[in-house]
Design an enzyme around this catalytic site. Structure first.
Site, PDB file in Angstrom:
ATOM      1  N   THR A   1     -39.156  33.104 -28.132  1.00  0.00           N
ATOM      2  CA  THR A   1     -38.608  32.413 -29.303  1.00  0.00           C
ATOM      3  C   THR A   1     -37.393  31.625 -28.839  1.00  0.00           C
ATOM      4  O   THR A   1     -36.389  32.223 -28.431  1.00  0.00           O
ATOM      5  CB  THR A   1     -38.181  33.429 -30.383  1.00  0.00           C
TER       6      THR A   1
ATOM      7  N   LYS B   1     -41.962  28.829 -36.449  1.00  0.00           N
ATOM      8  CA  LYS B   1     -41.381  30.172 -36.269  1.00  0.00           C
ATOM      9  C   LYS B   1     -39.997  30.239 -36.918  1.00  0.00           C
ATOM     10  O   LYS B   1     -39.668  31.178 -37.643  1.00  0.00           O
ATOM     11  CB  LYS B   1     -41.303  30.460 -34.759  1.00  0.00           C
TER      12      LYS B   1
ATOM     13  N   LYS C   1     -30.472  36.402 -33.831  1.00  0.00           N
ATOM     14  CA  LYS C   1     -30.844  35.358 -32.858  1.00  0.00           C
ATOM     15  C   LYS C   1     -31.690  34.264 -33.528  1.00  0.00           C
ATOM     16  O   LYS C   1     -31.432  33.080 -33.383  1.00  0.00           O
ATOM     17  CB  LYS C   1     -31.634  35.988 -31.706  1.00  0.00           C
TER      18      LYS C   1
HETATM   19  P1  NAD Z   1     -37.104  41.877 -23.635  1.00  0.00           P
HETATM   20  O1  NAD Z   1     -35.641  41.669 -23.370  1.00  0.00           O
HETATM   21  O2  NAD Z   1     -37.623  43.249 -23.868  1.00  0.00           O
HETATM   22  O3  NAD Z   1     -37.958  41.255 -22.419  1.00  0.00           O
HETATM   23  C1  NAD Z   1     -37.641  40.058 -21.755  1.00  0.00           C
HETATM   24  C2  NAD Z   1     -37.922  40.283 -20.266  1.00  0.00           C
HETATM   25  O4  NAD Z   1     -37.796  39.033 -19.579  1.00  0.00           O
HETATM   26  C3  NAD Z   1     -36.948  41.253 -19.586  1.00  0.00           C
HETATM   27  O5  NAD Z   1     -37.680  42.346 -19.033  1.00  0.00           O
HETATM   28  C4  NAD Z   1     -36.267  40.407 -18.516  1.00  0.00           C
HETATM   29  O6  NAD Z   1     -35.966  41.129 -17.335  1.00  0.00           O
HETATM   30  C5  NAD Z   1     -37.339  39.354 -18.272  1.00  0.00           C
HETATM   31  N1  NAD Z   1     -36.872  38.131 -17.601  1.00  0.00           N
HETATM   32  C6  NAD Z   1     -35.689  37.479 -17.736  1.00  0.00           C
HETATM   33  N2  NAD Z   1     -35.674  36.388 -16.933  1.00  0.00           N
HETATM   34  C7  NAD Z   1     -36.870  36.367 -16.271  1.00  0.00           C
HETATM   35  C8  NAD Z   1     -37.457  35.474 -15.322  1.00  0.00           C
HETATM   36  N3  NAD Z   1     -36.816  34.394 -14.878  1.00  0.00           N
HETATM   37  N4  NAD Z   1     -38.711  35.756 -14.872  1.00  0.00           N
HETATM   38  C9  NAD Z   1     -39.382  36.838 -15.314  1.00  0.00           C
HETATM   39  N5  NAD Z   1     -38.879  37.706 -16.219  1.00  0.00           N
HETATM   40  C10 NAD Z   1     -37.636  37.475 -16.692  1.00  0.00           C
HETATM   41  O7  NAD Z   1     -37.446  40.903 -24.870  1.00  0.00           O
HETATM   42  P2  NAD Z   1     -38.717  41.020 -25.859  1.00  0.00           P
HETATM   43  O8  NAD Z   1     -38.363  41.875 -27.011  1.00  0.00           O
HETATM   44  O9  NAD Z   1     -39.936  41.280 -25.041  1.00  0.00           O
HETATM   45  O10 NAD Z   1     -38.749  39.512 -26.403  1.00  0.00           O
HETATM   46  C11 NAD Z   1     -39.175  38.429 -25.600  1.00  0.00           C
HETATM   47  C12 NAD Z   1     -39.163  37.167 -26.454  1.00  0.00           C
HETATM   48  O11 NAD Z   1     -40.013  37.356 -27.580  1.00  0.00           O
HETATM   49  C13 NAD Z   1     -37.784  36.797 -27.017  1.00  0.00           C
HETATM   50  O12 NAD Z   1     -37.625  35.407 -26.976  1.00  0.00           O
HETATM   51  C14 NAD Z   1     -37.836  37.330 -28.440  1.00  0.00           C
HETATM   52  O13 NAD Z   1     -36.968  36.618 -29.329  1.00  0.00           O
HETATM   53  C15 NAD Z   1     -39.299  37.114 -28.788  1.00  0.00           C
HETATM   54  N6  NAD Z   1     -39.851  38.007 -29.824  1.00  0.00           N
HETATM   55  C16 NAD Z   1     -39.566  39.343 -29.800  1.00  0.00           C
HETATM   56  C17 NAD Z   1     -40.096  40.173 -30.788  1.00  0.00           C
HETATM   57  C18 NAD Z   1     -39.810  41.660 -30.793  1.00  0.00           C
HETATM   58  O14 NAD Z   1     -40.115  42.323 -31.809  1.00  0.00           O
HETATM   59  N7  NAD Z   1     -39.269  42.226 -29.721  1.00  0.00           N
HETATM   60  C19 NAD Z   1     -40.913  39.632 -31.798  1.00  0.00           C
HETATM   61  C20 NAD Z   1     -41.221  38.275 -31.769  1.00  0.00           C
HETATM   62  C21 NAD Z   1     -40.665  37.466 -30.772  1.00  0.00           C
END
Ligand code: NAD
Length: 302
Positions: A99, A174, A249
């Site tokens: 997102t 979104k 966020k």
């Molecule tokens: P998270 O923090 O659990 O996971 C993100 C991962 O990305 C981490 O493990 C981090 O180490 C990794 N990362 C960072 N830089 C990187 C790189 N250069 N290469 C590879 N990996 C890298 O976050 P999440 O909850 O999985 O959310 C991910 C995205 O999805 C966000 O943008 C969030 O806003 C969106 N989102 C989350 C949810 C939710 O319920 N958690 C729902 C909808 C959307």
């Protein structure tokens, strides 16, 4: 079937990558965080030792990263490191499901296109449970041809895949949806607290509003008081669900879009102020419907 590099194996990314691998694609994951690597190894996902080696032989690169900055840095490279766009084979399809802001998504798309690749923004809703159960909703910004290519891949991870228009418009959908959600969750919480002060029981207000014009998801699924909807986070001390930090966020991204377009969206801006204060306090890790506690205690303003 495609060879897919999956970057970002956090709460959302790991189950999404596993669903793709389970669907017959060749998936190679990468994440720099040791805890994420451990979980991915335990789940049986094939891993690369760097982002570059994950991407070098891929037809498709999917990113599921925390912010737009992470996406642009990964695409373009940072501090002298090669970007993924430099090392991918020409014509690789880049799908970003993080997102991020609409203008960042358009920038990422322009970078990919300039490097000879194809790119889509495909953010999701449905949370971790949706990621695990492959029931996510994808909102896609892409050309018709790129959408047609990516659709079967996204369908391995989700139940609904909607083409919202040109690049950036997946993120636009979104941000608009989550702005409705943030505003309505605050409205429902305020109404319950007002009802309490006026002597109304929670059940009476729920019975009226859920069958009247106040009906909305924030009331009928994510009801912020315990009782009327037994599955809502209010029944388990606001364990998320969708954490206050994530709502803060997403409303920040809505605010960026409001400021970019000059729309007179005062409720959206107010909702962001309210959720930023909630998330700066104990609401960061609680479900966003816990905003009712801050309102009840007069803590919803900064
Ligand atoms: P998270 O923090 O659990 O996971 C993100 C991962 O990305 C981490 O493990 C981090 O180490 C990794 N990362 C960072 N830089 C990187 C790189 N250069 N290469 C590879 N990996 C890298 O976050 P999440 O909850 O999985 O959310 C991910 C995205 O999805 C966000 O943008 C969030 O806003 C969106 N989102 C989350 C949810 C939710 O319920 N958690 C729902 C909808 C959307």
């Amino acid at each position: 079937m495609s060879t897919i590099a999956f970057l970002g194996l956090g709460h959302m990314g790991l189950p999404m990558a596993l669903n793709l691998a389970g669907g017959g694609h060749t998936v190679v994951g990468f994440d720099p965080m040791p805890l994420a690597v451990e979980a991915a190894v335990a789940a049986g996902l094939t891993l690369a030792d760097s982002a570059v080696s994950a991407v070098i032989n891929a037809d498709v690169v999917i990113t599921m990263l925390p912010t737009g900055r992470h996406v642009v840095d990964a695409y373009a490279g940072r501090d002298g490191d090669a970007g993924l766009l430099d090392v991918a084979r020409p014509g690789t399809v880049f799908i970003d499901s993080s997102t991020i802001a609409v203008d960042e998504a358009r920038h990422a798309h322009a970078l990919a296109e300039a490097a000879g690749h194809r790119a889509l923004d495909a953010p999701v809703s449905g949370g971790v449970i949706g990621a695990e159960q492959a029931t996510l909703a994808f909102m896609v910004g892409a050309s018709e041809a790129d959408f047609a290519f990516a659709r079967p891949i996204l369908e391995r991870m989700g139940r609904r895949v909607v083409h919202c228009g040109a690049p950036g418009l997946g993120q636009a959908a979104k941000v608009c949806n989550n702005m409705i959600l943030g505003i309505t969750q605050v409205a429902v919480a305020e109404a319950f607290v007002l009802g309490e002060r006026l002597g109304l029981t929670h059940q009476a207000l729920f019975d009226v509003a859920s069958n009247a014009t106040g009906r909305c998801w924030a009331l009928t699924t994510n009801c912020p008081v315990p009782g009327p909807v037994p599955s809502s986070p209010a029944n388990r001390n606001f364990e998320p669900g969708f954490a206050g930090a994530l709502m803060s966020k997403d409303l920040g991204l809505a605010r960026q879009a409001i400021e970019m377009t000059g729309v007179d969206a005062r409720m959206g801006i107010l909702a962001q102020d309210i959720y930023r204060a909630y998330s700066d306090g104990d609401g960061s890790r609680k479900d966003f419907s816990g905003i009712i506690e801050a309102i009840r205690e007069g803590r919803a303003r900064r």
